[in-house]
Design a protein around this motif. Structure first.
Motif, PDB file in Angstrom:
ATOM      1  N   VAL A  17     -34.528  -2.904  -3.825  1.00 52.74           N
ATOM      2  CA  VAL A  17     -35.588  -2.721  -4.812  1.00 52.74           C
ATOM      3  C   VAL A  17     -34.989  -2.020  -6.028  1.00 52.74           C
ATOM      4  O   VAL A  17     -34.192  -1.102  -5.906  1.00 52.74           O
ATOM      5  N   ALA A  18     -35.362  -2.452  -7.202  1.00 57.04           N
ATOM      6  CA  ALA A  18     -34.829  -1.874  -8.440  1.00 57.04           C
ATOM      7  C   ALA A  18     -35.160  -0.395  -8.524  1.00 57.04           C
ATOM      8  O   ALA A  18     -36.191   0.054  -8.046  1.00 57.04           O
ATOM      9  N   GLN A  19     -34.268   0.344  -9.183  1.00 51.96           N
ATOM     10  CA  GLN A  19     -34.479   1.769  -9.375  1.00 51.96           C
ATOM     11  C   GLN A  19     -35.648   1.985 -10.322  1.00 51.96           C
ATOM     12  O   GLN A  19     -35.807   1.294 -11.312  1.00 51.96           O
ATOM     13  N   THR A  20     -36.477   2.949 -10.001  1.00 50.78           N
ATOM     14  CA  THR A  20     -37.613   3.268 -10.856  1.00 50.78           C
ATOM     15  C   THR A  20     -37.513   4.718 -11.287  1.00 50.78           C
ATOM     16  O   THR A  20     -36.848   5.530 -10.652  1.00 50.78           O
ATOM     17  N   ALA A  21     -38.179   5.045 -12.372  1.00 47.18           N
ATOM     18  CA  ALA A  21     -38.190   6.416 -12.853  1.00 47.18           C
ATOM     19  C   ALA A  21     -38.913   7.292 -11.845  1.00 47.18           C
ATOM     20  O   ALA A  21     -39.903   6.891 -11.254  1.00 47.18           O
ATOM     21  N   ALA A  22     -38.400   8.483 -11.658  1.00 47.06           N
ATOM     22  CA  ALA A  22     -39.004   9.425 -10.717  1.00 47.06           C
ATOM     23  C   ALA A  22     -39.300  10.724 -11.448  1.00 47.06           C
ATOM     24  O   ALA A  22     -38.703  11.028 -12.476  1.00 47.06           O
ATOM     25  N   ALA A  23     -40.205  11.500 -10.893  1.00 50.65           N
ATOM     26  CA  ALA A  23     -40.581  12.770 -11.505  1.00 50.65           C
ATOM     27  C   ALA A  23     -39.396  13.714 -11.596  1.00 50.65           C
ATOM     28  O   ALA A  23     -39.304  14.522 -12.513  1.00 50.65           O
ATOM     29  N   ASP A  24     -38.461  13.622 -10.651  1.00 49.25           N
ATOM     30  CA  ASP A  24     -37.311  14.516 -10.656  1.00 49.25           C
ATOM     31  C   ASP A  24     -36.074  13.881 -11.305  1.00 49.25           C
ATOM     32  O   ASP A  24     -34.983  14.398 -11.198  1.00 49.25           O
ATOM     33  N   ASN A  25     -36.267  12.768 -12.003  1.00 47.18           N
ATOM     34  CA  ASN A  25     -35.162  12.101 -12.682  1.00 47.18           C
ATOM     35  C   ASN A  25     -34.782  12.924 -13.908  1.00 47.18           C
ATOM     36  O   ASN A  25     -35.484  12.952 -14.893  1.00 47.18           O
ATOM     37  N   ARG A  26     -33.658  13.616 -13.826  1.00 46.47           N
ATOM     38  CA  ARG A  26     -33.227  14.454 -14.934  1.00 46.47           C
ATOM     39  C   ARG A  26     -31.725  14.283 -15.126  1.00 46.47           C
ATOM     40  O   ARG A  26     -31.023  13.887 -14.204  1.00 46.47           O
ATOM     41  N   PRO A  27     -31.242  14.598 -16.317  1.00 47.46           N
ATOM     42  CA  PRO A  27     -29.807  14.473 -16.577  1.00 47.46           C
ATOM     43  C   PRO A  27     -28.986  15.371 -15.661  1.00 47.46           C
ATOM     44  O   PRO A  27     -29.430  16.445 -15.241  1.00 47.46           O
ATOM     45  N   SER A  28     -27.778  14.937 -15.374  1.00 49.34           N
ATOM     46  CA  SER A  28     -26.858  15.711 -14.533  1.00 49.34           C
ATOM     47  C   SER A  28     -26.231  16.842 -15.332  1.00 49.34           C
ATOM     48  O   SER A  28     -26.010  16.717 -16.535  1.00 49.34           O
ATOM     49  N   ASP A  29     -25.919  17.931 -14.642  1.00 51.75           N
ATOM     50  CA  ASP A  29     -25.137  19.000 -15.252  1.00 51.75           C
ATOM     51  C   ASP A  29     -23.694  18.529 -15.347  1.00 51.75           C
ATOM     52  O   ASP A  29     -23.197  17.842 -14.452  1.00 51.75           O
ATOM     53  N   ALA A  30     -23.016  18.897 -16.439  1.00 53.14           N
ATOM     54  CA  ALA A  30     -21.612  18.552 -16.635  1.00 53.14           C
ATOM     55  C   ALA A  30     -20.875  19.795 -17.106  1.00 53.14           C
ATOM     56  O   ALA A  30     -21.195  20.363 -18.154  1.00 53.14           O
ATOM     57  N   ILE A  31     -19.918  20.234 -16.321  1.00 51.65           N
ATOM     58  CA  ILE A  31     -19.157  21.444 -16.646  1.00 51.65           C
ATOM     59  C   ILE A  31     -18.233  21.160 -17.819  1.00 51.65           C
ATOM     60  O   ILE A  31     -17.583  20.120 -17.891  1.00 51.65           O
ATOM     61  N   TYR A 169     -19.750   0.139 -19.163  1.00 49.72           N
ATOM     62  CA  TYR A 169     -19.962   0.548 -20.548  1.00 49.72           C
ATOM     63  C   TYR A 169     -21.311   1.252 -20.648  1.00 49.72           C
ATOM     64  O   TYR A 169     -22.242   0.756 -21.267  1.00 49.72           O
ATOM     65  N   THR A 170     -21.400   2.406 -20.002  1.00 44.75           N
ATOM     66  CA  THR A 170     -22.651   3.154 -19.914  1.00 44.75           C
ATOM     67  C   THR A 170     -22.408   4.626 -20.219  1.00 44.75           C
ATOM     68  O   THR A 170     -21.440   5.211 -19.741  1.00 44.75           O
ATOM     69  N   PHE A 171     -23.288   5.200 -21.021  1.00 47.80           N
ATOM     70  CA  PHE A 171     -23.288   6.639 -21.263  1.00 47.80           C
ATOM     71  C   PHE A 171     -24.569   7.195 -20.647  1.00 47.80           C
ATOM     72  O   PHE A 171     -25.657   6.698 -20.918  1.00 47.80           O
ATOM     73  N   ASN A 172     -24.442   8.242 -19.868  1.00 45.27           N
ATOM     74  CA  ASN A 172     -25.594   8.891 -19.237  1.00 45.27           C
ATOM     75  C   ASN A 172     -25.814  10.257 -19.891  1.00 45.27           C
ATOM     76  O   ASN A 172     -24.852  10.982 -20.157  1.00 45.27           O
ATOM     77  N   ARG A 173     -27.080  10.599 -20.106  1.00 47.69           N
ATOM     78  CA  ARG A 173     -27.400  11.909 -20.678  1.00 47.69           C
ATOM     79  C   ARG A 173     -26.943  12.992 -19.698  1.00 47.69           C
ATOM     80  O   ARG A 173     -27.116  12.856 -18.484  1.00 47.69           O
ATOM     81  N   ILE A 174     -26.386  14.053 -20.249  1.00 49.20           N
ATOM     82  CA  ILE A 174     -25.941  15.187 -19.448  1.00 49.20           C
ATOM     83  C   ILE A 174     -26.474  16.491 -20.032  1.00 49.20           C
ATOM     84  O   ILE A 174     -26.940  16.515 -21.167  1.00 49.20           O
ATOM     85  N   VAL A 175     -26.370  17.530 -19.244  1.00 46.27           N
ATOM     86  CA  VAL A 175     -26.644  18.881 -19.699  1.00 46.27           C
ATOM     87  C   VAL A 175     -25.333  19.645 -19.553  1.00 46.27           C
ATOM     88  O   VAL A 175     -24.897  19.930 -18.436  1.00 46.27           O
ATOM     89  N   PRO A 176     -24.654  19.950 -20.678  1.00 50.02           N
ATOM     90  CA  PRO A 176     -23.400  20.694 -20.571  1.00 50.02           C
ATOM     91  C   PRO A 176     -23.645  22.121 -20.077  1.00 50.02           C
ATOM     92  O   PRO A 176     -24.571  22.792 -20.544  1.00 50.02           O
ATOM     93  N   VAL A 177     -22.834  22.543 -19.130  1.00 52.35           N
ATOM     94  CA  VAL A 177     -22.907  23.911 -18.632  1.00 52.35           C
ATOM     95  C   VAL A 177     -21.509  24.515 -18.723  1.00 52.35           C
ATOM     96  O   VAL A 177     -20.516  23.827 -18.500  1.00 52.35           O
ATOM     97  N   PRO A 178     -21.413  25.789 -19.070  1.00 55.03           N
ATOM     98  CA  PRO A 178     -20.096  26.397 -19.235  1.00 55.03           C
ATOM     99  C   PRO A 178     -19.354  26.537 -17.911  1.00 55.03           C
ATOM    100  O   PRO A 178     -19.939  26.929 -16.903  1.00 55.03           O
TER     101      PRO A 178
END
Length: 180
Positions: A17-31, A169-178
Motif C-alpha cells: 500500500v502506498a505511503q500516506t501522510a501520518a500525524a507523526d510524519n516529521r523531518p529527521s534530525d541531522a547532526i 534524486y531526492t532531497f528530504n527536509r531535515i532539522v539540523p542539530v549540533p
C-alpha cells in the motif's frame, strides 16, 4: 498450503500500500558540526545523497573519477515579510575543491544563488517547482515539491531523473542539530 499462500499474498498486498501522510510524519534530525543558521528568513533545510550521473555535467562540478554519489545539503531562504523566495546555499560533499582533514581528503563545494517558484512540468501543469539559479553556473536546477518534506531533482526538461539501486534524486527536509 492454500491457506499459507493466501495469507502470504494478503501480507504482500498489505505491505505494498502506498505511503500516506501520518500525524507523526516529521523531518529527521541531522547532526552537523557547521554553524546552524537561524532566523525568520530560513525556509528549510533539505538533504540527500544523489547519483553523480546527470547532475555533475549540468552543474559543471569537479569530482573524482569515478563519482558514485554526492552528499548534498540545501538551505533555502525567503523574505520574512513577504515569504517570497530569496537565496539558497547548496553544500556538496564529493565535488569542488579538495579539503584535508585528519590525514584524509575529500571534495567540498559551497554553491549559492537565488531561487524562485513556478508552476508546471510535462504532464502536470499545476506542479509546484522550486527553481535554483546558481551564481557561478549558467543553468537552472529544477526541484519538484512532492510535499513540504520532499523535493525531487528534475532534469533540464523538468522531467524526473532516474536514480539507481543505491541513490535517488531526492532531497528530504531535515532539522539540523549540533554535533558534540
Amino acid at each position: 498450503m492454500k491457506t499459507i499462500c493466501t495469507l502470504f499474498f494478503l501480507l504482500i498486498a498489505q505491505l505494498s500500500v502506498a505511503q500516506t501522510a501520518a500525524a507523526d510524519n516529521r523531518p529527521s534530525d541531522a547532526i552537523t558540526f557547521q554553524p546552524i543558521p537561524k532566523g525568520p528568513d530560513i525556509y528549510g533545510f533539505f538533504e540527500g545523497r544523489i547519483p553523480c550521473e546527470g547532475i555533475v555535467p549540468q552543474l559543471q562540478l569537479v569530482t573524482d573519477k569515478p563519482c558514485e554519489k554526492l552528499k548534498c545539503r540545501l538551505e533555502l531562504h525567503r523574505d520574512p515579510a513577504s515569504s517570497k523566495p530569496t537565496t539558497f546555499k547548496l553544500r556538496i560533499v564529493g565535488a569542488g575543491e579538495v579539503k584535508q582533514q585528519d590525514g584524509d581528503s575529500y571534495r567540498l563545494l559551497n554553491m549559492e544563488g537565488t531561487w524562485h517558484t513556478e508552476k508546471g512540468m510535462p504532464g502536470d501543469a499545476k506542479a509546484g517547482l522550486y527553481v535554483l539559479e546558481p551564481a557561478t553556473v549558467n543553468t537552472k536546477l529544477y526541484l519538484w515539491k512532492g510535499d513540504d518534506n520532499v523535493l525531487f531533482v528534475l532534469d533540464n526538461n523538468k522531467t524526473f531523473r532516474t536514480g539507481n539501486e543505491y541513490y535517488s534524486y531526492t532531497f528530504n527536509r531535515i532539522v539540523p542539530v549540533p554535533g558534540k
